[in-house]
Design an enzyme around this catalytic site. Structure first.
Site, PDB file in Angstrom:
ATOM      1  N   CYS A   1      23.369-113.300 -10.152  1.00  0.00           N
ATOM      2  CA  CYS A   1      23.599-112.068  -9.414  1.00  0.00           C
ATOM      3  C   CYS A   1      22.220-111.561  -9.058  1.00  0.00           C
ATOM      4  O   CYS A   1      21.489-111.072  -9.920  1.00  0.00           O
ATOM      5  CB  CYS A   1      24.343-111.025 -10.242  1.00  0.00           C
TER       6      CYS A   1
ATOM      7  N   CYS B   1      21.976-107.393  -9.376  1.00  0.00           N
ATOM      8  CA  CYS B   1      21.947-106.699 -10.677  1.00  0.00           C
ATOM      9  C   CYS B   1      22.399-107.674 -11.743  1.00  0.00           C
ATOM     10  O   CYS B   1      21.682-108.599 -12.058  1.00  0.00           O
ATOM     11  CB  CYS B   1      22.791-105.435 -10.654  1.00  0.00           C
ATOM     12  N   SER B   2      23.582-107.478 -12.295  1.00  0.00           N
ATOM     13  CA  SER B   2      24.037-108.417 -13.312  1.00  0.00           C
ATOM     14  C   SER B   2      25.553-108.568 -13.268  1.00  0.00           C
ATOM     15  O   SER B   2      26.204-108.629 -14.297  1.00  0.00           O
ATOM     16  CB  SER B   2      23.580-107.971 -14.703  1.00  0.00           C
ATOM     17  N   CYS B   3      26.099-108.638 -12.062  1.00  0.00           N
ATOM     18  CA  CYS B   3      27.530-108.893 -11.931  1.00  0.00           C
ATOM     19  C   CYS B   3      27.841-110.216 -12.618  1.00  0.00           C
ATOM     20  O   CYS B   3      27.114-111.193 -12.461  1.00  0.00           O
ATOM     21  CB  CYS B   3      27.937-108.962 -10.466  1.00  0.00           C
TER      22      CYS B   3
END
Lengths: 113, 205
Positions: B109, B112-114
């Site tokens: 991702c 961000c940190s999906c």
């Protein structure tokens, strides 16, 4: 009472979302720090999970977990319901004011109390 | 409060009420010096491998052993995964990307940190870290080498960039020498990293 394992088991995830793990870890940390004992915690959690409106399949387990933590924290004089409500709202405002991809910080709240 | 359907699913920075409450409590307890954020992270880290990735491993093991399920997973991963009881609460869609002899898949991702929580649990720290997020797209082969995974030069690498709406799970290739294995035995070979694409499935001992 020993440190509890995350609820089992073979058929379901212990944590469906990160907040559940955070709530779990808060309790583990407080208990290990001696803020409350495991049996005290077990009583508080038990009171929540046995509420008549609890989901039979346990999908709301961590919602009970978190509510038990809030109640215990209030009982211990660590916080008040109003403080929790106020800070929750502040975190949501802070998140909405934070551009996607940037860390969400409480300081980003545009309307601090 | 099981069904909070706000209309900003696509907006990652809309904290759901439970997340906001946990953050509020943590803030209060940290201010009082009763918990240390680093200790909280360490506890989460300890549990992260005991929980989520097993769900994904079950999905992959089922796909390896059941061609009908594999087809379903290819066409409609959201439904195929939900059929095993793993559903996200953010309304995100899932896509399963299958490794083949020609192509290796890798998930990131960049924004961000999906991450596919419902099947992989909490993302590892490196997945959320800027170096991985920024370099995977530019130099996937180099990043994989740092994970100890060197792929043949003629194997293509496809990078999938997750979003809040679409999350990916890699279906690694089934290892040789596992004919006749049960789903349970196969699942033990399927690590979290193999479903992100930074590793291959384990080899039979």
């Amino acid at each position: 009472m020993n440190r509890p394992e995350p609820p089992p088991g073979p058929d379901g995830p212990a944590f469906a979302e990160p907040w559940q793990a955070q709530a779990f870890a808060l309790v583990v940390s407080l208990a290990e720090g001696g803020v409350f004992g495991w049996s005290e915690w077990a009583d508080a959690l038990s009171a929540e999970v046995h509420r008549p409106d609890a989901a039979p399949d346990g999908r709301d387990y961590y919602e009970h977990w978190l509510r038990a933590l809030e109640r215990l924290a209030v009982t211990k004089g660590l916080t008040t319901p109003g403080e929790v409500e106020g800070l929750s709202a502040a975190w949501r405002r802070a998140a909405q004011a934070t551009p996607h991809g940037k860390p969400i910080l409480l300081e980003n709240d545009p309307n601090p109390a | 409060m099981a069904h909070d359907h706000d209309h900003d699913h696509h907006h990652d920075n809309d904290l759901n009420p439970m997340t906001a409450r946990v953050k509020a409590l943590e803030t209060i307890l940290v201010r009082k010096g009763l918990v240390d954020p680093a200790a909280i992270d360490a506890i989460v880290d300890t549990y992260e491998n005991k929980v989520g990735p097993r769900n994904g491993a079950r999905v992959v093991a089922k796909a390896w052993t059941d061609e009908t399920y594999a087809d379903w997973l290819r066409r409609d991963a959201t439904a195929a995964i939900a059929s095993l009881g793993y559903t996200g609460r953010q309304g995100e869609h899932m896509q399963a990307v299958f490794n083949t002899p020609e192509t290796h898949n890798l998930v990131v991702c960049t924004l961000c940190s999906c991450y596919p929580w419902s099947v992989l649990g909490l993302p590892p720290v490196w997945y959320k870290a800027p170096p991985y997020r920024s370099r995977v797209v530019i130099d996937p082969r180099g990043v994989l080498a740092e994970f100890g995974l060197t792929l043949p030069a003629d194997k293509a690498i496809r990078v999938w960039d997750s979003t809040a709406e679409m999350r990916y799970i890699v279906v690694p290739e089934r290892p040789e020498g596992t004919r006749g294995w049960s789903e349970e035995e196969l699942a033990a070979l399927i690590s979290r990293d193999s479903m992100i694409g930074t590793a291959l499935a384990g080899q039979p001992a």
